[in-house]
Each structure stands twice: as structure tokens, then as C-alpha cells.
Enzyme design. Structure first.
Site, PDB file in Angstrom:
ATOM      1  N   ASP A   1      14.434  -3.023   5.297  1.00 49.32           N
ATOM      2  CA  ASP A   1      15.001  -1.821   5.213  1.00 49.32           C
ATOM      3  C   ASP A   1      16.299  -1.740   4.301  1.00 49.32           C
ATOM      4  OD1 ASP A   1      16.044   0.841   5.679  1.00 49.32           O
ATOM      5  OD2 ASP A   1      15.246   1.060   7.702  1.00 49.32           O
TER       6      ASP A   1
ATOM      7  N   GLU B   1       8.866  -9.813  15.406  1.00 52.80           N
ATOM      8  CA  GLU B   1       8.683  -8.657  14.917  1.00 52.80           C
ATOM      9  C   GLU B   1       8.832  -7.695  16.191  1.00 52.80           C
ATOM     10  OE1 GLU B   1       8.414  -5.668  13.517  1.00 52.80           O
ATOM     11  OE2 GLU B   1       7.391  -6.655  11.761  1.00 52.80           O
TER      12      GLU B   1
ATOM     13  N   GLU C   1       9.392 -15.917   9.687  1.00 51.08           N
ATOM     14  CA  GLU C   1       9.599 -14.638   8.822  1.00 51.08           C
ATOM     15  C   GLU C   1      10.152 -13.553   9.914  1.00 51.08           C
ATOM     16  OE1 GLU C   1       6.587 -11.412   6.515  1.00 51.08           O
ATOM     17  OE2 GLU C   1       6.618 -13.497   6.188  1.00 51.08           O
TER      18      GLU C   1
ATOM     19  N   PHE D   1       0.664  -2.566  -1.921  1.00 45.81           N
ATOM     20  CA  PHE D   1       1.674  -1.613  -2.091  1.00 45.81           C
ATOM     21  C   PHE D   1       2.846  -1.980  -3.156  1.00 45.81           C
ATOM     22  CE2 PHE D   1       0.371  -0.825   2.410  1.00 45.81           C
ATOM     23  CZ  PHE D   1       0.040   0.668   1.922  1.00 45.81           C
ATOM     24  N   GLU D   2       2.958  -3.284  -3.198  1.00 37.85           N
ATOM     25  CA  GLU D   2       3.710  -3.831  -4.200  1.00 37.85           C
ATOM     26  C   GLU D   2       3.178  -3.844  -5.604  1.00 37.85           C
ATOM     27  OE1 GLU D   2       5.971  -8.242  -5.413  1.00 37.85           O
ATOM     28  OE2 GLU D   2       4.966  -8.186  -3.555  1.00 37.85           O
TER      29      GLU D   2
ATOM     30  N   THR E   1       1.288  -7.632  -2.188  1.00 32.47           N
ATOM     31  CA  THR E   1       0.579  -6.683  -1.387  1.00 32.47           C
ATOM     32  C   THR E   1       0.234  -5.449  -2.378  1.00 32.47           C
ATOM     33  OG1 THR E   1       2.420  -5.329  -0.992  1.00 32.47           O
ATOM     34  CG2 THR E   1       2.305  -7.170   0.560  1.00 32.47           C
TER      35      THR E   1
END
Length: 273
Positions: A179, A130, A105, A254-255, A252
Site C-alpha cells: 500500500d 497475510e 512473503e 494487473f502488472e 501478474t
């Protein structure tokens, strides 16, 4: 809409800790180079690394030896990828071994969905890359408290990492809510581009997947255009189509919140020919 900052290596507009006011991308730390001539190279980043608060659990995971088993390069911030040229070998001493299916990921943000996926599929190995240190720490902490043996975390630039890996090395590469780089002059920073996809595809096994999801409509159709016309990849849903959100990709908070407000989410899965 996501649990991690937007990622074109790490900037996401909705996150647990930093919402639209403090984004950090999720295309996890990916950069690219442009060479105007043979002597000078200009770095074009697909992420923007920003400081956010690190809670005690995240800091503990970055400093306590108990969690070092999850951190491939525990350098606390410098993102040095030297010597990381085989992800599978990181699991040679784990129950799954090095031959298990492998998911990478790019830009897992705070790691909530990444850890949820790893916990739900214990026979598959998961590597997350990350640049966001609080997210790296939180992710390692969650892996440790759940005693997961199929998770490894790398601090650094995803594109540089992929360049160092062997061909046909990874079964699935996932990039969730990168992004979108909305301004036209920043489109070159978008992770999904022919140049970067050549690097991604090289690392995928034959039949391997590249799975991406976005909540930005313009970027969604941008990705369809790039990926449908990229030799070596086939759209699982058929040319020009999006994939219904697969059950293995966690939704999630937020989704879910965005969907309740009428926002769209677009998934794409491409298979290496």
C-alpha cells in the site's frame, strides 16, 4: 496492477477480487507501535483489513482438514501468532527439511504469484503472511490442489511475526506492491521505514535479500531514499538505482495491464551486509 490488494500489509489497489474500489493491503498485516510515553502506546498499522467475498474454494481450504498442513495458525481470523517463533521448524517433516533456503512473503494478497514462485522453485521453502482471509483460503487451496510441500501460510501481522523470529533466520523477505499510503499524513504507515526495516534486517541471514516492488513512483523513490541510507543493507543495483524485474518474480495480469497503459513498475533488491 497486482493480483493482491495493496499491502502495506494488505491494501493493494488492483486485485483479482477487489480492485481500486475495494482495496486491502498487502504489506500484509503489519503494524508498529509508537510510545508517546511509557504508559501508553499507539498502534500505527501499515495495512487496512477489509471484508471481501470469500469463494467456496477459499472457505473449504480454511475449514477442511485436508488443507490444515498449509495453515500454521488455522484460527479463521483472529491472527493469533502466539508460539510462532521458528519458521524453519514448520518444514521439518517435509521433503526439503528445515535447512532449505527460506523465503518469507509479506502480504501475498490472493496468493497467485506466491504459489507460482513456490511451484517454480520446489527446493526452496516459502512462508506467506497475510491478514486477508479470502486470500489465505485461496492460497491454501491452490497449494493443496498442486500438492506443494514447500508452502506454509500464517494469518497475522508481519511485523509482530518478525519480532518473534530469531535473528539471521530468513534468506529472502519479499514485499510486492505494498500500500503506497499516498496522503502525506499517512506516510508513517508505509511499510518501508527505518524503524520497520531494522526489524526486517534483523531476521535476514547475512547475504539475505529484501526484495520489494511497487507501481507507485513516489513510493519507489521514497524506498530508495530510506533503503540506500539504511546501515546494513546494500543496493544490489548500486546506490540510487532500481533492479530490472527478476525472472523469478511473476508478472501478474494487473502488472502487465498497467505496463501496457504506460504505467511504471520499480523493483528493488537489497542485500544484508
Amino acid at each position: 496492477m497486482n493480483e493482491h490488494p495493496h499491502n502495506d500489509s494488505l491494501i493493494k489497489h488492483d486485485t483479482d477480487v477487489s480492485t481500486n474500489t475495494d482495496t486491502q493491503t498487502n504489506e500484509s498485516m503489519t503494524s508498529d507501535t509508537e510510545a508517546p510515553d511509557n504508559k501508553h502506546k499507539r498502534i500505527v498499522n501499515t495495512f487496512m483489513k477489509r471484508r471481501t467475498h470469500m469463494n467456496k474454494n477459499a472457505e473449504l481450504a480454511l475449514t477442511d482438514p485436508e488443507f490444515t498442513q498449509y495453515l500454521v495458525n488455522n484460527s479463521f481470523g483472529d491472527g493469533n501468532l502466539e508460539g510462532i517463533n521458528d519458521l524453519r521448524s514448520s518444514f521439518s517433516d517435509k521433503p526439503n527439511g528445515s535447512d532449505a533456503p527460506l523465503t518469507l512473503e509479506i502480504g501475498f494478497g490472493l496468493g497467485d504469484s506466491f504459489i507460482e514462485m513456490a511451484a517454480a522453485d520446489p527446493t526452496r521453502n516459502f512462508v506467506g503472511v497475510e491478514v486477508h482471509e479470502p486470500g489465505i483460503g485461496k492460497c491454501a487451496y491452490m497449494a493443496g490442489t498442486q500438492n506443494l510441500t514447500n508452502v506454509k501460510i500464517i494469518n497475522g501481522d508481519a511485523i509482530q511475526l518478525l519480532k518473534q523470529l530469531p535473528e539471521n533466520h530468513i534468506d529472502r523477505i519479499q514485499l510486492y506492491f505494498p500500500d503506497p499510503w499516498q496522503k502525506k499524513r499517512h506516510y508513517k504507515r508505509r511499510f518501508v521505514s527505518p524503524e520497520r526495516m531494522a526489524i526486517v534486517t534483523r531476521s535476514l541471514t547475512q547475504g539475505g535479500w529484501f526484495h520489494t516492488a511497487t507501481d507507485w513512483e513516489h513510493y519507489a523513490f521514497w524506498m530508495v531514499d530510506v533503503l540506500d541510507n539504511f546501515a546494513g543493507l546494500s543496493n544490489q543495483a548500486g546506490k540510487g538505482n532500481f533492479t530490472t524485474r527478476p525472472s523469478f518474480r511473476p508478472m501478474t495480469k494487473f502488472e502487465r495491464r498497467g505496463l501496457e497503459r504506460g504505467h511504471g513498475v520499480w523493483d528493488l533488491i537489497y542485500i544484508k551486509d
